[in-house]
Design a protein around this motif. Structure first.
Motif, PDB file in Angstrom:
ATOM      1  N   SER A  95       4.898   1.839  16.259  1.00 36.55           N
ATOM      2  CA  SER A  95       6.096   2.687  16.301  1.00 36.55           C
ATOM      3  C   SER A  95       7.123   2.236  15.270  1.00 36.55           C
ATOM      4  O   SER A  95       7.895   3.030  14.758  1.00 36.55           O
ATOM      5  N   THR A  96       7.131   0.948  14.954  1.00 34.94           N
ATOM      6  CA  THR A  96       8.046   0.472  13.913  1.00 34.94           C
ATOM      7  C   THR A  96       7.317   0.265  12.576  1.00 34.94           C
ATOM      8  O   THR A  96       7.877  -0.296  11.639  1.00 34.94           O
ATOM      9  N   MET A  97       6.065   0.692  12.504  1.00 29.56           N
ATOM     10  CA  MET A  97       5.308   0.724  11.255  1.00 29.56           C
ATOM     11  C   MET A  97       4.638   2.096  11.194  1.00 29.56           C
ATOM     12  O   MET A  97       3.403   2.210  11.234  1.00 29.56           O
ATOM     13  N   PRO A  98       5.458   3.148  11.122  1.00 32.24           N
ATOM     14  CA  PRO A  98       4.901   4.506  11.255  1.00 32.24           C
ATOM     15  C   PRO A  98       3.947   4.875  10.122  1.00 32.24           C
ATOM     16  O   PRO A  98       3.138   5.784  10.268  1.00 32.24           O
ATOM     17  N   TYR A  99       4.008   4.163   9.005  1.00 37.00           N
ATOM     18  CA  TYR A  99       3.114   4.474   7.877  1.00 37.00           C
ATOM     19  C   TYR A  99       1.996   3.450   7.751  1.00 37.00           C
ATOM     20  O   TYR A  99       1.329   3.375   6.730  1.00 37.00           O
ATOM     21  N   GLY A 100       1.822   2.673   8.787  1.00 30.03           N
ATOM     22  CA  GLY A 100       0.773   1.655   8.770  1.00 30.03           C
ATOM     23  C   GLY A 100       1.370   0.293   8.463  1.00 30.03           C
ATOM     24  O   GLY A 100       2.220   0.156   7.581  1.00 30.03           O
ATOM     25  N   ASN A 101       0.904  -0.726   9.201  1.00 31.02           N
ATOM     26  CA  ASN A 101       1.443  -2.072   9.005  1.00 31.02           C
ATOM     27  C   ASN A 101       1.040  -2.623   7.646  1.00 31.02           C
ATOM     28  O   ASN A 101      -0.108  -2.537   7.242  1.00 31.02           O
ATOM     29  N   PHE A 102       2.011  -3.185   6.936  1.00 30.31           N
ATOM     30  CA  PHE A 102       1.713  -3.782   5.633  1.00 30.31           C
ATOM     31  C   PHE A 102       1.960  -5.295   5.630  1.00 30.31           C
ATOM     32  O   PHE A 102       1.806  -5.935   4.611  1.00 30.31           O
ATOM     33  N   GLU A 103       2.364  -5.838   6.788  1.00 27.39           N
ATOM     34  CA  GLU A 103       2.642  -7.282   6.820  1.00 27.39           C
ATOM     35  C   GLU A 103       1.354  -8.082   6.987  1.00 27.39           C
ATOM     36  O   GLU A 103       0.402  -7.610   7.598  1.00 27.39           O
ATOM     37  N   HIS A 104       1.378  -9.297   6.475  1.00 24.82           N
ATOM     38  CA  HIS A 104       0.266 -10.211   6.733  1.00 24.82           C
ATOM     39  C   HIS A 104       0.316 -10.676   8.177  1.00 24.82           C
ATOM     40  O   HIS A 104       1.377 -10.691   8.789  1.00 24.82           O
ATOM     41  N   THR A 105      -0.822 -11.080   8.696  1.00 22.57           N
ATOM     42  CA  THR A 105      -0.886 -11.446  10.119  1.00 22.57           C
ATOM     43  C   THR A 105      -1.194 -12.926  10.280  1.00 22.57           C
ATOM     44  O   THR A 105      -1.646 -13.589   9.358  1.00 22.57           O
ATOM     45  N   PHE A 106      -0.939 -13.384  11.490  1.00 22.79           N
ATOM     46  CA  PHE A 106      -1.299 -14.754  11.855  1.00 22.79           C
ATOM     47  C   PHE A 106      -2.788 -14.842  12.155  1.00 22.79           C
ATOM     48  O   PHE A 106      -3.358 -13.927  12.762  1.00 22.79           O
ATOM     49  N   ASN A 107      -3.372 -15.979  11.823  1.00 21.52           N
ATOM     50  CA  ASN A 107      -4.646 -16.393  12.389  1.00 21.52           C
ATOM     51  C   ASN A 107      -4.279 -17.393  13.482  1.00 21.52           C
ATOM     52  O   ASN A 107      -3.969 -18.555  13.207  1.00 21.52           O
ATOM     53  N   LEU A 108      -4.280 -16.937  14.718  1.00 21.60           N
ATOM     54  CA  LEU A 108      -3.745 -17.767  15.807  1.00 21.60           C
ATOM     55  C   LEU A 108      -4.557 -19.037  16.071  1.00 21.60           C
ATOM     56  O   LEU A 108      -3.977 -20.112  16.237  1.00 21.60           O
TER      57      LEU A 108
END
Lengths: 381, 180, 296
Positions: free
Chosen positions: C160-173
């Motif tokens: 909902s806060t990335m309406p055009y698709g997430n572009f952030e890098h993610t964690f490898n937990l």
């Protein structure tokens, strides 16, 4: 109940206010402290860190003030009297869990050694500018208790009292020193353990199954249990019923929040502490707390020496505010209240509210960094 | 004795705060007096001029700070320059003879000096120069009894150094007594 | 035995009142708030079985949750349970564990709670090797607040806060947990119930800071926006894409929905806990006058 002998440093000492506060906490039975270093409060936790290993306590320096302020809630529910220590910027971060502790009725003590603000402000210099934040800083309706010592002796005595009040009313108690009291050194007499009165935690006698976490009697203060005792209790910051379960309804909210406030407000007479001087004939009354009360007393003495009819109220408990005495004075012969404080006028608002136009209210503000000159206060008398 | 307000000053590392602490301890724990110590904090406490404000009185002390000391002890030139202007007219200056040159001394100031560093070095430990100065201070000011001061020292310094510190105190004390 | 037979047998032998999970749940709080197809409930099942298998005294077991859908787990478990403020489950658990070392303390919370707002607490508790266990149900979204992006939301995913698709890098937990000092690190999905139960038991039987990440479907707020029609379909996707790898390195535990995803136990090692280190240090300094804290 009397203090546990272990850890009480009976004798005469020459201690600064921060160290005296630490000794007060140990004497009160505090055995879990979580904190984060911040000037001018760090000496409290430094001494805790040095003293705790041999008195069976445990101290942890957490990663920040937010963590410290909830770790002490965990510590309290796991059975230890718990405390954290900070100054203005850290107090701002701890607001989250002052609210949480109030909502979950977790006995714990927040020590705030006040310095000049806003923001990073004056780390090594005194102020009394957290007074309203202490009272109103977390969101929602709730009540806390706040005390303010004006000497190193009181930094010891009132720390013990802060723990006692937090246990009696199951409420976070803010212990509001200022940098001056925290860092100045004076004689501190620590009594024998059996001369120190300790309020025991209000534990339940009921068995699991019969017991409800937030059931109350006329005292409005529920009985407590600890983790590991088999009660399978649930605490939450959500609005909750007597079982401690979330119950997000208008009625439950009203019942809970009103009780959280009432248990303090309706017991205000028991909680309020102040010293008064020369009120009998006073037409002018000075109201002050913390380090400012010493300067104010100096000014009052100067005025009295000249025959002026000046009285003095020195608050030891700031919240709840001693409305009754001030209202009575305002309705009597007192024409003027003078309120010096190391901020630009915070507690004076409360005095104005209570006096309600029946007398003149004069603020003697100071932006902090040092204390008033006695003459600044004397001039207003 | 009426209220005595003083400042003990020098540079960071000279044991200035300890000196103030010992005066307060002697007055409150070994005599029936009141005392308040305010120490400087922050950058000034880490090198540069540093100071301890001490008030000793027979009555409870309300105002804790010392703005215009009646007695000023300076163990460094920088501290002398920083604080000499605050000394009350007619006040007492005590300074380290070899470290301080009292330039532009205000009129009416009674000044006393002690080569505390040299005396401490002669004792084999320069570190106790503040205690030598404290002995001298005790003899000059007579604010607290030397026995009280010695008791304060005994219970405040590391165990292995008590004798050395007491010797340093005595040297400083008798330096004034013999000199006057 | 056919599928139908199993179901019939279950119905016959296990009436709801006899479900072994029941005694661990606050039945007076049912029904729970979780959506149909959500994976949180099945992880709770696994947890309960793991606690039983590990023969943990439930009187000495506390569960701590933060805020969010997984944050509600504490409220449904019939244990000493703490529903904290958002992100603060770990420092709360720290307080409980240190003040009463007899307690086994489990933090059960979501990816947003533990790794966005609570990230700082996670890394420090792992660094200290605090003897607490962290179970993170990672559904890649903030379900409770309506499907916002989290530190684990894969790139390209709609939130909902990335309406055009997430572009952030993610964690490898798992890699994060290992590098901070966790002594047990594993990753499963809500569909791998056997492995998850076993892994939870393994972690619960160990001293020190343990961490299990569990991928879980959120059909309502993650799936709906991202063309994964229901929870079951998401579970099947997990089954298909995830590969259990023995002895895999946590470094490999990236999450890329287009490629194979590694599951398994990445770390299972020993290191002194916070309290052991503290006791050893104080004992060394103070000698016999020091009473070791929290030890019989």
């Amino acid at each position: 109940m009397k203090a546990d002998k272990e850890g009480v440093l009976t004798g005469n000492h020459f201690l600064d206010g921060d160290h005296a506060c630490c000794e007060g906490a140990i004497a009160a039975g505090c055995r879990f402290v979580a904190g984060y270093p911040i000037t001018p409060s760090t000496e409290v936790v430094e001494r805790i860190a040095s003293r705790f290993p041999l008195v069976g306590g445990i101290f942890i320096q957490m990663e920040d003030e937010i963590a410290s302020s909830i770790a002490i809630c965990g510590g309290s529910w796991a059975g230890k009297k718990s405390m954290t220590v900070t100054s203005g910027p850290g107090l701002s971060l701890m607001m989250e869990h002052i609210g949480y502790a109030a909502m979950t009725e977790t006995p714990c003590v927040f020590v705030d050694v006040q310095r000049g603000g806003p923001s990073t402000g004056l780390p090594t210099m005194p102020a009394q500018a957290d007074i309203m934040q202490a009272r109103w800083g977390s969101h929602g309706d709730y009540e806390i208790i706040a005390l303010a010592p004006n000497s190193c002796q009181e930094a010891f005595d009132l720390t013990v009292h802060a723990f006692n009040l937090s246990e009696k009313y199951r409420v976070p108690v803010l212990f509001m020193l200022d940098e001056c009291v925290g860092h100045m050194t004076e004689k501190v007499v620590i009594p024998e353990a059996d001369e120190i009165e300790i309020e025991p935690r209000k534990m339940t006698n009921k068995k699991p199954g019969e017991y409800l976490l937030y059931e109350t009697d006329d005292s409005m203060v529920p009985e407590m249990v600890h983790a590991g005792e088999g009660y399978n209790f649930h605490i939450t910051g959500l609005t909750h019923d007597e079982r401690g379960y979330p119950n997000l309804t208008v009625d439950t909210q009203a019942k809970l929040v009103r009780r959280l406030c009432d248990k303090i407000n309706k017991n205000a007479d028991d909680i309020i502490m102040y010293e008064d001087f020369h009120l009998d004939d006073a037409d002018t009354v000075v109201i002050a707390f913390g380090i400012t009360s010493r300067i104010a007393q100096h000014a009052v003495n100067m005025a009295r020496d000249e025959g002026k009819k000046v009285g003095f109220i020195r608050l030891q408990v700031i919240w709840p505010f001693p409305e009754q005495i001030i209202r009575e004075l305002a309705g009597g012969n007192v024409k003027k209240f003078v309120v010096p404080e190391l901020n630009l006028g915070q507690l004076v608002l409360e005095v104005e509210r209570v006096v309600a136009g029946q007398a003149e209210v004069v603020s003697v503000p100071h932006a902090g960094g040092t204390v008033h000159n006695p003459e600044d206060i004397y001039e207003k008398l | 004795m009426s209220k005595k307000e003083m400042k003990i000053t020098g540079f960071g590392g000279q044991g200035i705060i300890l000196t103030g602490l010992l005066i307060g301890r002697a007055a409150t724990l070994y005599e029936d007096k009141h005392a308040v110590l305010i120490q400087s904090f922050g950058p000034e406490a880490r090198g540069g001029a540093c100071g301890a404000q001490v008030t000793v009185s027979d009555e409870p002390i309300l105002y804790p700070y010392v703005k215009e000391p009646e007695i000023l002890v300076t163990l460094s030139q920088e501290a002398y320059s920083t604080y000499i202007g605050q000394l009350r007219p007619g006040g007492t200056l005590i300074y380290e003879e070899n470290l301080v040159t009292p330039r532009d001394l205000p009129e009416g100031v009674k000044s006393y000096c002690v080569p505390s560093t040299q005396i401490a070095e002669d004792l084999g430990r320069k570190i106790v120069q503040n205690i030598v100065a404290l002995g001298f201070f005790t003899a000059v000011t007579k604010i607290v009894d030397p026995e009280s001061m010695k008791n304060a020292i005994k219970t405040a310094v590391p165990k292995g150094t008590i004798d050395l510190n007491l010797k340093a105190f005595d040297k400083g004390y008798s330096y004034f007594k013999n000199g006057s | 035995m056919g599928k139908t037979d199993t179901l019939n047998k279950t119905a016959e032998v296990r009436t709801p009142a006899e479900n072994p999970v029941d005694k661990y749940l606050r039945m007076d709080r049912m029904p729970h708030i979780w959506c149909p197809g959500c994976g949180i409930g099945s992880t709770v099942n696994c947890f309960v079985r793991a606690v039983e298998d590990a023969m943990i005294d439930i009187k000495k077991l506390a569960i701590v949750s933060g805020i969010g859908c997984t944050g509600r787990v504490a409220g449904y478990m019939n244990l000493d349970s703490f529903h904290t403020t958002h992100g603060r489950a770990i420092p709360m658990a720290t307080g409980v564990k240190l003040a009463n070392p007899e307690m086994n303390v489990v933090v059960y919370s979501g990816d947003g709670d533990l790794f966005a707002i609570g990230g700082n607490h996670f890394i420090h508790a792992a660094r200290r090797n605090l003897d607490i266990k962290i179970i993170c149900v990672n559904n890649f979204t903030y379900g409770m607040t309506g499907g916002q992006v989290t530190p684990t939301t894969p790139q390209g995913i709609i939130a909902s806060t990335m309406p055009y698709g997430n572009f952030e890098h993610t964690f490898n937990l798992p890699f994060l947990a290992e590098s901070c000092g966790a002594v047990y690190v594993a990753r499963w999905t809500a569909a791998h119930v056997k492995q998850l139960t076993k892994s939870m038991k393994e972690m619960m039987s160990k001293k020190g800071f343990g961490f299990i990440e569990i991928f879980s479907p959120c059909p309502t707020l993650f799936g709906r926006r991202n063309k994964i029609a229901d929870g079951l379909e998401h579970m099947i996707q997990f089954k298909d894409k995830c590969k259990i790898k023995k002895g895999a390195s946590a470094k490999e535990a990236t999450f890329d929905p287009d490629n194979e995803i590694v599951l398994g136990t990445f770390v299972n090692t020993e290191r002194k806990t916070f309290m052991e280190s503290m006791n050893d240090r104080y004992e060394k300094v103070f000698g016999p006058k020091y009473v070791r804290y929290g030890e019989e």
